[in-house]
Scaffold this active site. Structure first.
Site, short mmCIF file in Angstrom:
data_model
loop_
_atom_site.label_atom_id
_atom_site.label_comp_id
_atom_site.label_asym_id
_atom_site.label_seq_id
_atom_site.Cartn_x
_atom_site.Cartn_y
_atom_site.Cartn_z
N ALA A 29 0.87 -1.19 0.00
CA ALA A 29 0.00 0.00 0.00
C ALA A 29 0.90 1.23 0.00
CB ALA A 29 -0.97 0.00 1.18
N HIS A 34 6.88 5.75 1.66
CA HIS A 34 7.63 4.61 1.11
C HIS A 34 8.48 5.06 -0.08
CE1 HIS A 34 4.01 2.29 2.77
NE2 HIS A 34 5.03 1.80 3.43
P1 AMP Z 1 5.08 -0.17 6.48
O1 AMP Z 1 4.73 -0.53 5.08
O2 AMP Z 1 4.07 0.68 7.18
O3 AMP Z 1 5.55 -1.36 7.29
O4 AMP Z 1 6.35 0.77 6.35
C1 AMP Z 1 7.49 0.36 5.64
C2 AMP Z 1 8.60 1.33 5.91
O5 AMP Z 1 8.18 2.63 5.51
C3 AMP Z 1 8.96 1.44 7.41
O6 AMP Z 1 10.36 1.53 7.54
C4 AMP Z 1 8.26 2.70 7.82
O7 AMP Z 1 8.87 3.33 8.93
C5 AMP Z 1 8.41 3.54 6.56
N1 AMP Z 1 7.42 4.62 6.54
C6 AMP Z 1 6.09 4.51 6.75
N2 AMP Z 1 5.51 5.73 6.72
C7 AMP Z 1 6.51 6.63 6.49
C8 AMP Z 1 6.55 8.05 6.34
N3 AMP Z 1 5.47 8.80 6.44
N4 AMP Z 1 7.75 8.63 6.10
C9 AMP Z 1 8.87 7.87 6.00
N5 AMP Z 1 8.89 6.52 6.13
C10 AMP Z 1 7.73 5.91 6.36
#
Ligand code: AMP
Length: 292
Positions: A29, A34
């Site tokens: 998503a 990301h």
């Molecule tokens: P997730 O798909 O939510 O597990 O996130 C995957 C990676 O994206 C993780 O390292 C999160 O910390 C990073 N991430 C999620 N949201 C943000 C954001 N707003 N800014 C920077 N990195 C993000």
């Protein structure tokens, strides 16, 4: 761009890559946070591999595993547009074959408070999947968002303690124009809930003003101020705390010069949607999180 669904395929593709490889682990998503992670990874390595895997073992029974947004085709297109070299997107049974004994990785000191308290077993699930992804892809660099601040600290500690041959890089949080941190879970919010959710950011800004402009040194005063803002936005507060930026320990008084800044962390629910955010305050050297 290669796409691997099995560990064997991922290893084969990885074996053919040359130069430094950076891994960006995600649950898909994909949003602009990301994409910024991918962009940052591209600046650090010759090739970027993204993993897309909604990791069941980091979700508790009350969590949103079943309804977590999944849109693999869109995500693959976004990766392709972003210059990603390969995507590893295994099914659950590939990562966790039924009947196989599970190992456990825990980093109790950093993982037990805050998110660990609210979501028992969450970081054990995170550590296991990250360790496994690092073993499969064997990147030289792995990029994680500071948005999940405690997760970043836990992973850094795991990698350091187990002497894993990878450099962990923390990437600053990407926000919407009004300040709300980009998150896959924002997609669940209705318009009124989206306005409420901004309270998380407003609480962090309130803390920033108190500490950086007002010189407030009493953690309880900062925490109470954040709590007030969150409640004004009708957010069900899980926690609103100010902590040591590396150890996440509570502080008797705020002395940012001595602790290399302080971190404020908030978590709460808007409707049924659980959101987290954080901000590092009064930090003399803003790049410390990158130096792991
Ligand atoms: P997730 O798909 O939510 O597990 O996130 C995957 C990676 O994206 C993780 O390292 C999160 O910390 C990073 N991430 C999620 N949201 C943000 C954001 N707003 N800014 C920077 N990195 C993000």
């Amino acid at each position: 761009m290669w796409i691997a669904n099995t560990i064997a395929q991922a290893r084969q593709h990885r074996g053919r890559m040359t130069g430094l490889v950076a891994l960006v682990p995600t649950m898909g998503a994909l949003h602009k946070g990301h994409l910024w992670l991918i962009e940052s990874a591209r600046q650090l390595a010759a090739g970027v591999v993204v993993s897309i895997f909604v990791n069941p073992i980091q979700f508790g029974p009350e969590d949103d595993f079943d309804r977590y947004p999944r849109c693999l085709d869109q995500d693959l297109a976004a990766c392709e547009r972003s210059g990603v070299v390969g995507v590893f997107c295994p099914p659950v049974a590939e990562m966790y074959p039924p009947g196989r004994a599970a190992s456990q990785l825990i980093v109790p000191e950093l993982a037990d408070p805050l998110e660990g308290e609210q979501r028992p077993g969450h970081f054990a699930g995170v550590c296991r999947v990250v360790a496994k992804l690092l073993n499969i892809v064997q990147p030289e660099v792995a990029c994680f968002g500071q948005k999940d601040y405690q997760q970043l600290r836990v992973i850094e500690a795991m990698v350091q303690d187990l002497a894993m041959p990878v450099r962990v890089v923390g990437v600053p949080t990407v926000r919407e124009e009004d300040g709300l941190a980009a998150s896959s879970r924002n997609a669940y919010l209705t318009c009124p809930q989206r306005r409420q959710a901004l309270g998380l950011y407003k609480a962090l800004v309130e803390a920033k003003t108190l500490v950086e402009t007002g010189g407030e040194s009493d953690p309880a005063a900062v925490e109470a101020a954040m709590d007030r803002v969150l409640r004004a936005y009708r957010i069900d507060v899980d926690y609103a705390v100010v902590r040591h930026p590396r150890t996440l320990a509570s502080l008797q008084s705020l002395e940012p010069d001595r602790t290399d800044g302080v971190v404020t962390l908030v978590a709460g629910r808007v409707g049924g949607v659980r959101l987290i955010d954080n901000m590092v305050l009064a930090q003399p050297s803003p790049d410390w999180a990158r130096q792991c």
